[in-house]
Motif scaffolding. Structure first.
Motif, mmCIF file in Angstrom:
data_model
loop_
_atom_site.group_PDB
_atom_site.id
_atom_site.type_symbol
_atom_site.label_atom_id
_atom_site.label_comp_id
_atom_site.label_asym_id
_atom_site.label_seq_id
_atom_site.Cartn_x
_atom_site.Cartn_y
_atom_site.Cartn_z
ATOM 1 N N LEU A 40 0.828 -1.202 0.000
ATOM 2 C CA LEU A 40 0.000 0.000 0.000
ATOM 3 C C LEU A 40 0.866 1.256 0.000
ATOM 4 N N PHE A 41 0.440 2.219 -0.801
ATOM 5 C CA PHE A 41 1.073 3.542 -0.824
ATOM 6 C C PHE A 41 0.122 4.486 -0.084
ATOM 7 N N ARG A 42 0.158 4.424 1.215
ATOM 8 C CA ARG A 42 -0.828 5.126 2.038
ATOM 9 C C ARG A 42 -0.661 6.641 2.000
ATOM 10 N N LEU A 92 -3.854 1.692 -8.786
ATOM 11 C CA LEU A 92 -4.653 2.633 -8.020
ATOM 12 C C LEU A 92 -5.297 1.984 -6.792
ATOM 13 N N GLU A 93 -5.542 0.699 -6.864
ATOM 14 C CA GLU A 93 -6.110 0.005 -5.711
ATOM 15 C C GLU A 93 -5.164 -0.001 -4.516
ATOM 16 N N SER A 94 -3.881 0.198 -4.763
ATOM 17 C CA SER A 94 -2.912 0.222 -3.665
ATOM 18 C C SER A 94 -2.625 1.647 -3.192
ATOM 19 N N CYS A 95 -3.435 2.614 -3.674
ATOM 20 C CA CYS A 95 -3.257 4.032 -3.295
ATOM 21 C C CYS A 95 -4.551 4.530 -2.653
ATOM 22 N N PRO A 96 -4.831 4.163 -1.413
ATOM 23 C CA PRO A 96 -6.136 4.443 -0.804
ATOM 24 C C PRO A 96 -6.403 5.912 -0.521
ATOM 25 N N ASN A 97 -5.388 6.765 -0.540
ATOM 26 C CA ASN A 97 -5.577 8.179 -0.200
ATOM 27 C C ASN A 97 -5.213 9.113 -1.352
ATOM 28 N N GLY A 102 -10.418 -7.030 -14.680
ATOM 29 C CA GLY A 102 -11.167 -7.493 -13.517
ATOM 30 C C GLY A 102 -12.141 -6.423 -13.086
ATOM 31 N N PRO A 103 -12.889 -6.661 -12.011
ATOM 32 C CA PRO A 103 -13.826 -5.644 -11.522
ATOM 33 C C PRO A 103 -13.075 -4.415 -11.035
ATOM 34 N N HIS A 104 -13.593 -3.245 -11.371
ATOM 35 C CA HIS A 104 -12.970 -1.992 -10.964
ATOM 36 C C HIS A 104 -13.474 -1.578 -9.594
ATOM 37 N N CYS A 105 -12.551 -1.399 -8.675
ATOM 38 C CA CYS A 105 -12.920 -0.968 -7.332
ATOM 39 C C CYS A 105 -13.120 0.538 -7.302
ATOM 40 N N LEU A 117 -12.726 4.410 -6.156
ATOM 41 C CA LEU A 117 -11.576 5.278 -5.883
ATOM 42 C C LEU A 117 -12.039 6.272 -4.820
ATOM 43 N N PRO A 118 -12.002 5.887 -3.560
ATOM 44 C CA PRO A 118 -12.722 6.614 -2.506
ATOM 45 C C PRO A 118 -12.210 8.013 -2.218
ATOM 46 N N SER A 119 -10.952 8.306 -2.533
ATOM 47 C CA SER A 119 -10.390 9.606 -2.157
ATOM 48 C C SER A 119 -10.095 10.508 -3.344
ATOM 49 N N LEU A 120 -10.283 10.016 -4.563
ATOM 50 C CA LEU A 120 -9.898 10.764 -5.759
ATOM 51 C C LEU A 120 -10.790 11.985 -5.957
ATOM 52 N N GLU A 121 -10.151 13.181 -6.089
ATOM 53 C CA GLU A 121 -10.885 14.425 -6.247
ATOM 54 C C GLU A 121 -10.661 15.086 -7.604
ATOM 55 N N PHE A 122 -9.453 14.923 -8.171
ATOM 56 C CA PHE A 122 -9.129 15.608 -9.413
ATOM 57 C C PHE A 122 -8.451 14.652 -10.393
#
Length: 466
Positions: free
Chosen positions: A340-342, A363-368, A390-393, A395-400
């Protein structure tokens, strides 16, 4: 601009300055301040100020620095005499800058270089070291069999603040002590062996910025950068894919904030103590070029190295990564889970093709992650890798999201990319697609109409096409 034109321009400027009174105001400054101002100019321009008045006639001799190109002189003898005269005048004073650049491109004067010429350069270096030089820049672009060998006096110059060298060679020093050196730039520099390079770095206790542009014959297979003070490190690899040695780069710099790696030929990277890392630019292949074989899932040492490398940079906050490196990471992710790249909040990816489908895995390993920019350029040639969708998860924090270059010939692929962000980003604020002049207004309008039909997970998302 030729010499007559330059003289005419200088005379015009002098007459204009006299009429406006600016010349008198400048002349009222003390010599020490004038010399510091002139220190910012190339020496050939400083010498020209001698036409301003009798006071300025010899002022250039007192400027505590020399900044010359070999191409500024019609012949080598004239250049040599000028440097000798300058260094011989006021020889007891300290010298701030000594910069020689013989990477000239003019073919009008073809000088024959030999060991005598290089001996003169070494002699000048010894002279300026004795005069407590602070900034020493020797740029050698002759590309011939004769090399300037850096004299031993440089290894123990306690006044040096910056050292910039190109196409020169280092011997193995008895000792290195550069207590004031903060900036080092080494371009195509040859070392005696691995140990001579390591000694050079370890002898710089306050080094803050290090840039290395490697050559295929630098004689360093295990490049170790161990520094307690280093803040910025840039490494550019050579372009010789015929090198058989497994070259290794090891970095141990606990204060390192900015790391840039452009090395396709380096087989292994070892990064330790990188908790302070803020920015990184990564364009590496781990020597997995098309000619030498793709990623082998059964190569456990290579897999371990890649995992440790990713862990080594996992604390970074801003990243710029190439699609070549992203491809290696994607292939690795099919064998093992990515770390993870937190802390990563900003990411830029340069794609050499349109295979953006590799991106979601990373991007799945970049939660923030908050800000993402993408650049695309179509490069024909290599066969594309097979990407398992695969299924796309979410992107909970992406703003721009900023897509810098469009996929001119792949509108359907581009629409899938835009849909991916709109459908999977719950707090997306702005998605920008920079089309420039690549599409006509009619095609742009049609594309926008299609884009408006894509469902959005974020109710406040603004889509901008420019």
């Amino acid at each position: 601009m030729d010499e007559d034109a330059e003289s005419s321009t200088t005379g015009t400027c002098v007459r204009a300055a006299k009429r406006s009174g600016n010349l008198d105001r400048l002349s009222k400054l003390p010599d020490c301040l004038l010399c510091q101002i002139l220190l910012k100019l190339p020496t050939k321009d400083v010498v020209k100020t001698g036409v301003l008045s009798s006071r300025w006639g010899n002022l250039w001799r007192y400027v505590p620095g020399l900044d010359l190109r070999y191409g500024d002189f019609p012949e080598y003898k004239a250049f040599m005499c000028f440097v000798d005269r300058f260094l011989g005048f006021n020889s007891e004073s300290c010298l701030q800058n000594f910069k020689l650049n013989y990477q000239y491109v003019r073919v009008k004067y073809e000088w024959k270089w030999d060991d005598l010429d290089n001996a003169n350069v070494a002699r000048w270096i010894n002279t300026v070291v004795n005069r407590k030089v602070e900034h020493l820049h020797i740029l050698d672009g002759k590309w011939c069999e004769y090399e300037v060998q850096i004299p031993p006096a440089v290894y123990t110059c306690d006044s040096l603040v910056s050292l910039k060298l190109s196409d020169v060679s280092f011997t193995t020093p008895k000792s290195v002590s550069l207590p004031s050196l903060k900036v080092m730039y080494l371009d195509m520099v040859k070392f005696a062996n691995d140990w001579s390079f390591e000694m050079l770095i370890s002898g710089c206790p306050v080094l803050e910025s290090l840039t290395i542009k490697r050559s295929a014959c630098d004689n360093v297979d295990y490049l170790r950068v161990c520094s307690q003070s280093l803040l910025s490190f840039t490494l550019m690899g050579h372009c010789n894919e015929d090198i058989d040695e497994e070259q290794v780069v090891a970095i141990d710099a606990p204060k390192l904030e900015n790391l840039k790696l452009y090395c396709h030929e380096t087989a292994s990277f070892v990064i330790n103590n990188s908790a302070s890392l803020v920015k990184t630019t990564i364009d590496v292949l781990f020597n997995l070029s098309f000619e030498k074989g793709r990623f082998d899932p059964n190569d456990l040492p290579k897999r371990n190295m890649i995992r440790n490398f990713l862990l080594g940079i996992s604390s970074v906050k801003e990243m710029d990564i190439s699609s070549d490196t992203l491809e290696v990471i994607y292939n690795y992710s099919r064998c093992e889970r990515l770390p993870l790249f937190r802390n990563l909040s900003s990411l830029h990816v340069d794609f050499g093709d349109y295979r953006w489908e590799m991106l979601p895995v990373f991007l799945e390993s970049c939660p923030n992650l908050k800000s993402l920019s993408l650049g695309f350029s179509k490069t024909p040639g290599e066969e594309p890798i097979s990407i398992l969708l695969g299924p796309h998860c979410n992107l909970p924090s992406l703003e721009f999201v900023d897509i810098v270059k469009p996929m001119v010939e792949e509108e359907a692929t581009e629409m899938k990319l835009m849909s991916y962000f709109l459908e999977n980003s719950p707090i997306l604020k702005k998605l920008t697609l920079r089309l420039g002049n690549f599409r006509g207004k009619e095609n742009e309008s049609a594309f926008l109409r299609k884009l408006l039909t894509v469902p959005r997970l974020s109710s406040s998302c603004q889509v901008v096409i420019c």
